[in-house]
Enzyme design. Structure first.
Site, PDB file in Angstrom:
ATOM      1  N   ALA A 248      34.926  52.162  41.344  1.00 59.53           N
ATOM      2  CA  ALA A 248      34.182  52.535  40.132  1.00 59.53           C
ATOM      3  C   ALA A 248      35.103  53.260  39.167  1.00 59.53           C
ATOM      4  O   ALA A 248      36.191  53.715  39.538  1.00 59.53           O
ATOM      5  CB  ALA A 248      32.991  53.423  40.488  1.00 59.53           C
ATOM      6  N   TYR A 249      34.655  53.364  37.939  1.00 56.99           N
ATOM      7  CA  TYR A 249      35.314  54.214  36.940  1.00 56.99           C
ATOM      8  C   TYR A 249      34.667  55.582  37.058  1.00 56.99           C
ATOM      9  O   TYR A 249      33.492  55.749  36.742  1.00 56.99           O
ATOM     10  CB  TYR A 249      35.103  53.632  35.542  1.00 56.99           C
ATOM     11  CG  TYR A 249      35.866  54.341  34.441  1.00 56.99           C
ATOM     12  CD1 TYR A 249      36.942  53.725  33.811  1.00 56.99           C
ATOM     13  CD2 TYR A 249      35.515  55.622  34.024  1.00 56.99           C
ATOM     14  CE1 TYR A 249      37.647  54.347  32.796  1.00 56.99           C
ATOM     15  CE2 TYR A 249      36.218  56.261  33.019  1.00 56.99           C
ATOM     16  CZ  TYR A 249      37.277  55.628  32.409  1.00 56.99           C
ATOM     17  OH  TYR A 249      37.978  56.255  31.414  1.00 56.99           O
ATOM     18  N   THR A 250      35.416  56.571  37.526  1.00 54.46           N
ATOM     19  CA  THR A 250      34.826  57.878  37.832  1.00 54.46           C
ATOM     20  C   THR A 250      35.377  59.028  36.984  1.00 54.46           C
ATOM     21  O   THR A 250      35.033  60.179  37.236  1.00 54.46           O
ATOM     22  CB  THR A 250      35.037  58.217  39.313  1.00 54.46           C
ATOM     23  OG1 THR A 250      36.443  58.205  39.615  1.00 54.46           O
ATOM     24  CG2 THR A 250      34.320  57.207  40.206  1.00 54.46           C
TER      25      THR A 250
ATOM     26  N   GLN B  35      37.310  58.068  47.816  1.00 51.78           N
ATOM     27  CA  GLN B  35      36.927  58.861  48.985  1.00 51.78           C
ATOM     28  C   GLN B  35      36.032  58.076  49.940  1.00 51.78           C
ATOM     29  O   GLN B  35      36.272  58.034  51.156  1.00 51.78           O
ATOM     30  CB  GLN B  35      36.209  60.133  48.529  1.00 51.78           C
ATOM     31  CG  GLN B  35      37.075  61.083  47.738  1.00 51.78           C
ATOM     32  CD  GLN B  35      36.349  62.377  47.429  1.00 51.78           C
ATOM     33  OE1 GLN B  35      36.307  63.293  48.236  1.00 51.78           O
ATOM     34  NE2 GLN B  35      35.730  62.443  46.259  1.00 51.78           N
ATOM     35  N   VAL B  36      34.997  57.439  49.411  1.00 47.74           N
ATOM     36  CA  VAL B  36      34.081  56.686  50.268  1.00 47.74           C
ATOM     37  C   VAL B  36      34.765  55.434  50.802  1.00 47.74           C
ATOM     38  O   VAL B  36      34.600  55.080  51.983  1.00 47.74           O
ATOM     39  CB  VAL B  36      32.791  56.328  49.507  1.00 47.74           C
ATOM     40  CG1 VAL B  36      31.863  55.494  50.388  1.00 47.74           C
ATOM     41  CG2 VAL B  36      32.067  57.604  49.057  1.00 47.74           C
TER      42      VAL B  36
ATOM     43  N   THR C  86      24.971  57.456  41.146  1.00 52.10           N
ATOM     44  CA  THR C  86      25.201  58.887  40.976  1.00 52.10           C
ATOM     45  C   THR C  86      23.978  59.625  40.452  1.00 52.10           C
ATOM     46  O   THR C  86      23.095  59.027  39.816  1.00 52.10           O
ATOM     47  CB  THR C  86      26.371  59.091  39.977  1.00 52.10           C
ATOM     48  OG1 THR C  86      26.511  60.471  39.630  1.00 52.10           O
ATOM     49  CG2 THR C  86      26.119  58.311  38.689  1.00 52.10           C
ATOM     50  N   ASP C  87      23.955  60.921  40.703  1.00 52.43           N
ATOM     51  CA  ASP C  87      22.916  61.782  40.145  1.00 52.43           C
ATOM     52  C   ASP C  87      23.050  61.909  38.631  1.00 52.43           C
ATOM     53  O   ASP C  87      22.125  62.352  37.946  1.00 52.43           O
ATOM     54  CB  ASP C  87      22.978  63.170  40.787  1.00 52.43           C
ATOM     55  CG  ASP C  87      24.323  63.870  40.599  1.00 52.43           C
ATOM     56  OD1 ASP C  87      25.369  63.190  40.732  1.00 52.43           O
ATOM     57  OD2 ASP C  87      24.332  65.084  40.322  1.00 52.43           O
TER      58      ASP C  87
ATOM     59  N   TYR D  71      29.560  58.053  31.262  1.00 46.68           N
ATOM     60  CA  TYR D  71      29.690  57.735  32.685  1.00 46.68           C
ATOM     61  C   TYR D  71      28.319  57.494  33.309  1.00 46.68           C
ATOM     62  O   TYR D  71      28.098  56.478  33.984  1.00 46.68           O
ATOM     63  CB  TYR D  71      30.408  58.878  33.408  1.00 46.68           C
ATOM     64  CG  TYR D  71      30.322  58.779  34.914  1.00 46.68           C
ATOM     65  CD1 TYR D  71      31.045  57.809  35.598  1.00 46.68           C
ATOM     66  CD2 TYR D  71      29.523  59.655  35.648  1.00 46.68           C
ATOM     67  CE1 TYR D  71      30.959  57.710  36.979  1.00 46.68           C
ATOM     68  CE2 TYR D  71      29.435  59.556  37.021  1.00 46.68           C
ATOM     69  CZ  TYR D  71      30.160  58.590  37.692  1.00 46.68           C
ATOM     70  OH  TYR D  71      30.066  58.488  39.056  1.00 46.68           O
TER      71      TYR D  71
ATOM     72  N   TRP E  78      28.092  64.920  44.234  1.00 48.01           N
ATOM     73  CA  TRP E  78      29.077  65.924  44.615  1.00 48.01           C
ATOM     74  C   TRP E  78      29.861  65.507  45.856  1.00 48.01           C
ATOM     75  O   TRP E  78      29.917  66.234  46.863  1.00 48.01           O
ATOM     76  CB  TRP E  78      28.383  67.259  44.847  1.00 48.01           C
ATOM     77  CG  TRP E  78      27.683  67.835  43.655  1.00 48.01           C
ATOM     78  CD1 TRP E  78      27.275  67.171  42.521  1.00 48.01           C
ATOM     79  CD2 TRP E  78      27.272  69.191  43.464  1.00 48.01           C
ATOM     80  NE1 TRP E  78      26.639  68.029  41.663  1.00 48.01           N
ATOM     81  CE2 TRP E  78      26.620  69.279  42.203  1.00 48.01           C
ATOM     82  CE3 TRP E  78      27.360  70.334  44.236  1.00 48.01           C
ATOM     83  CZ2 TRP E  78      26.088  70.463  41.706  1.00 48.01           C
ATOM     84  CZ3 TRP E  78      26.835  71.534  43.748  1.00 48.01           C
ATOM     85  CH2 TRP E  78      26.218  71.603  42.502  1.00 48.01           C
TER      86      TRP E  78
END
Length: 300
Positions: free
Chosen positions: A62-64, A13-14, A103-104, A127, A152
């Site tokens: 990344a591995y998401t 997405q980014v 990430t959070d 993760y 998110w």
């Protein structure tokens, strides 16, 4: 100011937003796909940096797969930690700055207030642990690295929460969404726009500058996943929006544990860069409008 930018990742997405918006900032990005550089091969990624000799490297791959990572630990660690470290080391040798996304999920989610950059970490999942290892390695490997923790992330493309909620609503399926996990939704477009707007500054700032290190970026406003769903549906359907029933995290078990409150404090970023992320509802309204303008098949 023209900046030579090398980007890892083209389909996330980014990554897609960075490529879409770059011309608006008078920037050109050389983007490497998975087919061009295997992100599970740290040496290949480092070689790509050495060959390109960029001024700025953006790690947008990344591995998401959060749940899958629980049983795919080795690959998740390689992609999220070892390869970013190798890229950062190569960037340091080339004199380039680095932007790396985190990430959070590096936090445990048990703090009653929003998390600041210097708060203790405590990932609950593989993760989260691999992303934490990655950000630590990037900062240690390159003195001119900016790590952006976010949360998110949604957009008009790829698989994400906004598109899932709209699809389920169109199908008339009952909506039951977790109401005890809280965070700050983030538009990929806003995150990408921030990075591109700062590209000349990042490329031109020497090591030790305040723009480097860990910063948080997320759109303004805390909500639960259910509140997020309600906001999305209200924006898309108005009074016709279906009801969203609340459920607890315990009612929807998953292989990977999520932080119950991963809300990020963006004060440091606002002070350092002079940028205040807009409310998430404003950002999501643009995503909903973009999806509404697309053929329904492509918005699924």
């Amino acid at each position: 100011m023209s900046v030579r930018i090398l980007q890892f990742g083209t389909t996330g997405q980014v990554a897609r937003e960075l490529l879409r918006q770059a011309p608006s900032y008078d920037l050109a990005i050389t983007a490497l796909s998975r087919a061009e550089v295997d992100f599970a091969d740290p040496e290949a990624a480092a070689a790509a940096v050495e060959q390109a000799r960029p001024e700025l490297v953006i790690v947008a791959a990344a591995y998401t797969a959060v749940d899958q990572a629980e049983t795919d630990r080795e690959l998740a660690y390689t992609v999220n930690a070892e390869t970013p470290a190798a890229i950062a080391q190569a960037a340091a040798r080339a004199g380039a700055a680095v932007v790396h996304f985190s990430t959070d999920y590096v936090f445990a989610g048990d703090k009653p207030e929003p998390y600041r950059e210097d708060d203790p970490t405590g990932p609950l999942s593989v993760y989260g642990a691999t992303k934490l290892a990655g950000e630590l390695a990037v900062v240690a490997s390159c003195p001119r690295a900016l790590v952006l923790r976010t949360s998110w992330v949604v957009s008009a493309h790829g698989r994400n929460f906004v598109k899932t909620m709209l699809r389920l609503a169109r199908e008339g399926q009952p909506l039951r969404v977790v109401d005890d996990q809280f965070g700050r939704p983030t538009a990929a477009a806003d995150l990408a726009g921030f990075v591109l707007s700062q590209a000349p500054r990042l490329a031109g700032t020497p090591s030790g500058g305040p723009v480097f290190g860990v910063h948080h970026f997320a759109n303004a406003g805390e909500t639960s996943w259910r509140g997020f769903a309600q906001g999305v549906l209200a924006l898309a359907m108005g009074p016709a929006a279906p009801q969203v029933a609340p459920i607890a995290t315990a009612e929807r078990p998953a292989p990977a544990r999520r932080p119950l409150r991963g809300t990020l404090d963006t004060g440091k970023l606002e002070r350092t860069f002079g940028v205040t992320p807009r409310p998430w509802r404003d950002a999501v309204a643009e995503i909903v409008a973009e999806l509404a303008a697309q053929p329904q098949a492509s918005a699924a």
